[in-house]
Write a protein that holds these residues in place. Sequence first.
Motif, PDB file in Angstrom:
ATOM      1  N   PRO A  34      25.502  16.094  -9.770  1.00 11.82           N
ATOM      2  CA  PRO A  34      26.536  16.859  -9.460  1.00 11.82           C
ATOM      3  C   PRO A  34      28.073  16.441  -9.926  1.00 11.82           C
ATOM      4  CG  PRO A  34      25.597  15.486  -7.585  1.00 11.82           C
ATOM      5  CD  PRO A  34      24.847  15.339  -8.728  1.00 11.82           C
ATOM      6  N   GLY A  35      28.829  17.444  -9.924  1.00 12.50           N
ATOM      7  CA  GLY A  35      30.225  17.009 -10.322  1.00 12.50           C
ATOM      8  C   GLY A  35      31.197  18.243  -9.964  1.00 12.50           C
ATOM      9  N   LEU A  36      32.526  18.029 -10.134  1.00 13.40           N
ATOM     10  CA  LEU A  36      33.415  19.064  -9.910  1.00 13.40           C
ATOM     11  C   LEU A  36      33.638  19.728 -11.237  1.00 13.40           C
ATOM     12  CD1 LEU A  36      36.115  16.556  -8.345  1.00 13.40           C
ATOM     13  CD2 LEU A  36      34.900  18.567  -7.397  1.00 13.40           C
ATOM     14  N   LEU A  37      33.748  21.068 -11.020  1.00 15.88           N
ATOM     15  CA  LEU A  37      33.689  21.976 -12.437  1.00 15.88           C
ATOM     16  C   LEU A  37      35.235  21.720 -13.016  1.00 15.88           C
ATOM     17  CD1 LEU A  37      31.452  23.549 -10.778  1.00 15.88           C
ATOM     18  CD2 LEU A  37      32.611  25.534 -11.711  1.00 15.88           C
TER      19      LEU A  37
ATOM     20  N   LEU B 131      37.189  31.847 -12.846  1.00 12.08           N
ATOM     21  CA  LEU B 131      38.303  31.062 -12.788  1.00 12.08           C
ATOM     22  C   LEU B 131      37.899  30.061 -11.339  1.00 12.08           C
ATOM     23  CD1 LEU B 131      40.961  33.844 -12.963  1.00 12.08           C
ATOM     24  CD2 LEU B 131      40.073  32.346 -14.825  1.00 12.08           C
ATOM     25  N   VAL B 132      38.574  29.104 -11.500  1.00 13.85           N
ATOM     26  CA  VAL B 132      38.812  28.093 -10.173  1.00 13.85           C
ATOM     27  C   VAL B 132      40.463  27.682 -10.185  1.00 13.85           C
ATOM     28  CG1 VAL B 132      36.467  27.298 -10.325  1.00 13.85           C
ATOM     29  CG2 VAL B 132      38.273  25.961 -11.660  1.00 13.85           C
ATOM     30  N   GLY B 133      40.918  27.935  -9.225  1.00 14.57           N
ATOM     31  CA  GLY B 133      42.401  27.621  -9.047  1.00 14.57           C
ATOM     32  C   GLY B 133      43.266  28.168 -10.089  1.00 14.57           C
ATOM     33  N   ALA B 134      42.935  29.588 -10.200  1.00 18.26           N
ATOM     34  CA  ALA B 134      43.700  30.641 -11.273  1.00 18.26           C
ATOM     35  C   ALA B 134      43.428  30.183 -12.680  1.00 18.26           C
ATOM     36  CB  ALA B 134      44.941  30.867 -10.722  1.00 18.26           C
ATOM     37  N   GLN B 135      42.678  29.160 -12.922  1.00 21.41           N
ATOM     38  CA  GLN B 135      42.322  28.506 -14.367  1.00 21.41           C
ATOM     39  C   GLN B 135      40.874  28.912 -14.938  1.00 21.41           C
ATOM     40  OE1 GLN B 135      44.620  27.131 -16.243  1.00 21.41           O
ATOM     41  NE2 GLN B 135      46.245  27.307 -14.772  1.00 21.41           N
TER      42      GLN B 135
ATOM     43  N   VAL C  79      28.379  25.213 -17.675  1.00 20.99           N
ATOM     44  CA  VAL C  79      29.738  24.709 -17.139  1.00 20.99           C
ATOM     45  C   VAL C  79      29.964  23.332 -17.447  1.00 20.99           C
ATOM     46  CG1 VAL C  79      30.525  26.639 -15.709  1.00 20.99           C
ATOM     47  CG2 VAL C  79      29.599  24.368 -14.724  1.00 20.99           C
ATOM     48  N   LEU C  80      31.138  22.731 -17.513  1.00 19.77           N
ATOM     49  CA  LEU C  80      31.339  21.250 -17.730  1.00 19.77           C
ATOM     50  C   LEU C  80      31.761  20.847 -16.286  1.00 19.77           C
ATOM     51  CD1 LEU C  80      33.636  21.262 -20.918  1.00 19.77           C
ATOM     52  CD2 LEU C  80      31.080  21.116 -20.735  1.00 19.77           C
ATOM     53  N   LEU C  81      31.047  19.486 -16.390  1.00 17.62           N
ATOM     54  CA  LEU C  81      31.228  18.613 -15.034  1.00 17.62           C
ATOM     55  C   LEU C  81      31.868  17.406 -14.936  1.00 17.62           C
ATOM     56  CD1 LEU C  81      27.541  19.404 -13.541  1.00 17.62           C
ATOM     57  CD2 LEU C  81      29.843  20.615 -12.951  1.00 17.62           C
ATOM     58  N   GLN C  82      32.683  17.019 -14.222  1.00 16.52           N
ATOM     59  CA  GLN C  82      33.362  15.776 -14.033  1.00 16.52           C
ATOM     60  C   GLN C  82      32.839  15.145 -12.679  1.00 16.52           C
ATOM     61  OE1 GLN C  82      34.993  13.898 -15.877  1.00 16.52           O
ATOM     62  NE2 GLN C  82      35.993  12.378 -14.501  1.00 16.52           N
ATOM     63  N   PRO C  83      32.072  13.895 -12.939  1.00 11.41           N
ATOM     64  CA  PRO C  83      31.694  13.554 -11.637  1.00 11.41           C
ATOM     65  C   PRO C  83      32.558  13.092 -10.428  1.00 11.41           C
ATOM     66  CG  PRO C  83      30.821  12.026 -13.603  1.00 11.41           C
ATOM     67  CD  PRO C  83      31.797  13.176 -14.062  1.00 11.41           C
ATOM     68  N   THR C  84      33.789  12.320 -10.766  1.00  7.55           N
ATOM     69  CA  THR C  84      34.730  11.948 -10.138  1.00  7.55           C
ATOM     70  C   THR C  84      36.111  12.760 -10.052  1.00  7.55           C
ATOM     71  OG1 THR C  84      35.625  10.512 -11.735  1.00  7.55           O
ATOM     72  CG2 THR C  84      33.924   9.696  -9.963  1.00  7.55           C
TER      73      THR C  84
ATOM     74  N   ALA D 219      44.066  14.706 -13.607  1.00  6.07           N
ATOM     75  CA  ALA D 219      44.372  15.827 -12.992  1.00  6.07           C
ATOM     76  C   ALA D 219      43.252  16.884 -13.024  1.00  6.07           C
ATOM     77  CB  ALA D 219      45.792  16.286 -12.657  1.00  6.07           C
ATOM     78  N   MET D 220      42.885  17.482 -12.049  1.00  5.50           N
ATOM     79  CA  MET D 220      41.975  18.503 -11.772  1.00  5.50           C
ATOM     80  C   MET D 220      41.811  19.276 -10.555  1.00  5.50           C
ATOM     81  SD  MET D 220      38.046  16.929 -12.533  1.00  5.50           S
ATOM     82  CE  MET D 220      37.323  18.400 -12.263  1.00  5.50           C
ATOM     83  N   GLN D 221      40.972  20.245 -10.512  1.00  6.23           N
ATOM     84  CA  GLN D 221      40.826  20.849  -9.239  1.00  6.23           C
ATOM     85  C   GLN D 221      39.708  19.931  -8.423  1.00  6.23           C
ATOM     86  OE1 GLN D 221      37.724  22.660  -8.056  1.00  6.23           O
ATOM     87  NE2 GLN D 221      36.725  22.120  -9.789  1.00  6.23           N
ATOM     88  N   PHE D 222      39.791  19.970  -7.212  1.00  2.00           N
ATOM     89  CA  PHE D 222      38.763  19.274  -6.177  1.00  2.00           C
ATOM     90  C   PHE D 222      38.028  20.093  -5.415  1.00  2.00           C
ATOM     91  CE2 PHE D 222      42.665  16.672  -6.738  1.00  2.00           C
ATOM     92  CZ  PHE D 222      42.056  15.817  -7.366  1.00  2.00           C
ATOM     93  N   ARG D 223      38.011  21.573  -5.310  1.00  2.00           N
ATOM     94  CA  ARG D 223      37.237  22.397  -4.432  1.00  2.00           C
ATOM     95  C   ARG D 223      35.977  22.851  -4.954  1.00  2.00           C
ATOM     96  NH1 ARG D 223      41.593  26.274  -1.411  1.00  2.00           N
ATOM     97  NH2 ARG D 223      42.632  24.596  -0.488  1.00  2.00           N
TER      98      ARG D 223
END
Length: 116
Positions: A2-5, A32-36, A81-86, A108-112
């Motif tokens: 799992p990871g953040l989008l 979109l996530v966070g309007a991006q 989709v691309l994932l960032q683990p942290t 910096a990226m979205q956290f939700r």
Amino acid sequence: MPGLLLHYGAMMMCAHPPGLVTVPAPVQQRVLVGAQPVLTGADMFLVAGCSFPAASMGAPPCTSVTWLQTSTRVLVNGLPVLLQPTPAGVAPAIGVGTPPPNPPMVLAMQFRVQGM
């Protein structure tokens, strides 16, 4: 895993500051996530301003980034989709043009929104 989008507005740097990693234009614009727009495996990452120390000796600086961790379950228009683990830190990617390992840093990226 799992990871953040990862999204279009995320701030990233190559492994050799002050190199800035950018996406010229996201492949998809509908989800979109966070309007991006969410980034997918088809997006291209370019590096500008890489200061790879061996570049002065003829070794090429970072020119692009290849993302290694894509979602296995979340697809956008049929693309993973691309994932960032942290939330911030070393990205699951490698810089193209320099000898590995040279992962970029996500600053910096979205956290939700998370995916798998």
